[in-house]
Design an enzyme around this catalytic site. Structure first.
Site, PDB file in Angstrom:
ATOM      1  N   HIS A  19       0.841  -1.207   0.000  1.00 42.49           N
ATOM      2  CA  HIS A  19       0.000   0.000   0.000  1.00 42.49           C
ATOM      3  C   HIS A  19       0.869   1.248   0.000  1.00 42.49           C
ATOM      4  O   HIS A  19       0.633   2.185  -0.757  1.00 42.49           O
ATOM      5  CB  HIS A  19      -0.872   0.057   1.272  1.00 42.49           C
ATOM      6  CG  HIS A  19      -1.984  -0.940   1.323  1.00 42.49           C
ATOM      7  ND1 HIS A  19      -2.227  -1.720   2.428  1.00 42.49           N
ATOM      8  CD2 HIS A  19      -2.932  -1.269   0.414  1.00 42.49           C
ATOM      9  CE1 HIS A  19      -3.291  -2.479   2.202  1.00 42.49           C
ATOM     10  NE2 HIS A  19      -3.730  -2.240   0.975  1.00 42.49           N
ATOM     11  N   LYS A  43     -16.976  -7.343   7.214  1.00 39.56           N
ATOM     12  CA  LYS A  43     -16.421  -8.177   8.286  1.00 39.56           C
ATOM     13  C   LYS A  43     -15.884  -7.293   9.410  1.00 39.56           C
ATOM     14  O   LYS A  43     -15.617  -6.121   9.204  1.00 39.56           O
ATOM     15  CB  LYS A  43     -15.276  -9.043   7.735  1.00 39.56           C
ATOM     16  CG  LYS A  43     -15.783 -10.176   6.878  1.00 39.56           C
ATOM     17  CD  LYS A  43     -14.665 -10.883   6.182  1.00 39.56           C
ATOM     18  CE  LYS A  43     -14.333 -10.204   4.881  1.00 39.56           C
ATOM     19  NZ  LYS A  43     -13.087 -10.532   4.298  1.00 39.56           N
ATOM     20  N   ARG A  92      -1.509  -6.242  -8.256  1.00 39.76           N
ATOM     21  CA  ARG A  92      -0.269  -6.959  -7.950  1.00 39.76           C
ATOM     22  C   ARG A  92      -0.007  -8.054  -8.957  1.00 39.76           C
ATOM     23  O   ARG A  92       1.076  -8.181  -9.491  1.00 39.76           O
ATOM     24  CB  ARG A  92      -0.360  -7.579  -6.545  1.00 39.76           C
ATOM     25  CG  ARG A  92      -0.349  -6.577  -5.428  1.00 39.76           C
ATOM     26  CD  ARG A  92      -0.884  -7.177  -4.156  1.00 39.76           C
ATOM     27  NE  ARG A  92      -2.288  -7.577  -4.320  1.00 39.76           N
ATOM     28  CZ  ARG A  92      -3.089  -7.894  -3.328  1.00 39.76           C
ATOM     29  NH1 ARG A  92      -2.626  -7.928  -2.105  1.00 39.76           N
ATOM     30  NH2 ARG A  92      -4.344  -8.231  -3.540  1.00 39.76           N
ATOM     31  N   SER A 130      -3.187  -7.531   2.925  1.00 38.21           N
ATOM     32  CA  SER A 130      -3.582  -7.320   4.333  1.00 38.21           C
ATOM     33  C   SER A 130      -4.107  -8.619   4.931  1.00 38.21           C
ATOM     34  O   SER A 130      -3.827  -8.949   6.077  1.00 38.21           O
ATOM     35  CB  SER A 130      -4.671  -6.252   4.434  1.00 38.21           C
ATOM     36  OG  SER A 130      -4.204  -5.025   3.993  1.00 38.21           O
TER      37      SER A 130
END
Ligand code: PNS
Length: 192
Positions: A19, A43, A92, A130
């Site tokens: 990030h 979540k 990515r 993450s």
């Protein structure tokens, strides 16, 4: 450099080196870059919005044209309210492409004036996410080099609140040993 504001939205739970790499790259391309943390995640997050905001502010303090904010609801609505012209997202690997393409096209449908721009983080972070960082840290594995140092520290504190206390006690105990060693031989013997 592209004039105006670009928004880099995400969950940032927590911020990874990938990030940060993207934020640094984006800040060189766009006149202003707004990093926007989503507030209403489905979540339960590991870090609260306030914690994520604080960490990101600290991590980007050296970048004069980067501001951190939070948003709720539709991202394009938020971007419009800030008069942004671009959305910045990172890709990515090819596995990111399908989801990102869907999201970019849906966002274009919702707001045709907003362009999504994709950038690639450094290849050394191409496998860092993450979710995996949380998983590794929760299982007690090392995340050094994958996240900034302050995030690593916060992960340790979050996953083991007693860790800090244990460290402090250990340091105190080590200090006592050192102080004991410094005492002259006789004194030490007398005491024992
Ligand atoms: O870091 P993430 O979890 O990949 O980021 C996803 C994010 C926050 C960019 C996306 O879920 C989002 O924009 N959510 C806000 C709600 C919204 O606008 N949904 C429509 C997206 S097509």
């Amino acid at each position: 450099m592209h004039k105006g504001l670009a928004i880099y939205p995400g969950s940032f739970d927590p911020t990874t080196n990938g990030h940060l790499d993207l934020i640094e790259r984006g800040s060189k391309i766009f006149e202003h870059l707004g990093v926007a943390i989503l507030r209403n995640m489905e979540k339960t997050p590991m870090f609260s919005v306030a914690e994520r905001l604080e960490m990101l502010r600290e991590l980007t303090a050296h970048l004069a044209n980067v501001r951190i904010d939070t948003f709720d609801g539709l991202m394009v609505e938020y971007a419009k309210s800030r008069n942004a012209t671009c959305i910045l997202r990172g890709i990515r690997a090819i596995s990111d492409y399908e989801y990102e393409l869907q999201m970019a096209l849906m966002n274009r449908k919702l707001e045709p004036t907003l362009e999504t721009v994709f950038m690639m983080p450094a290849d050394k972070y191409s496998y860092v996410s993450s979710r995996l960082v949380r998983e590794v840290a929760q299982a007690g594995g090392p995340v050094r080099g994958l996240v900034p140092e302050i995030v690593e520290q916060r992960l340790r504190e979050k996953l083991d609140p007693a860790y800090k206390l244990r460290d402090e006690r250990l340091l105190e105990a080590l200090g006592q040993v050192e102080r004991e060693k410094e005492k002259p031989e006789k004194k030490r013997k007398k005491k024992s």
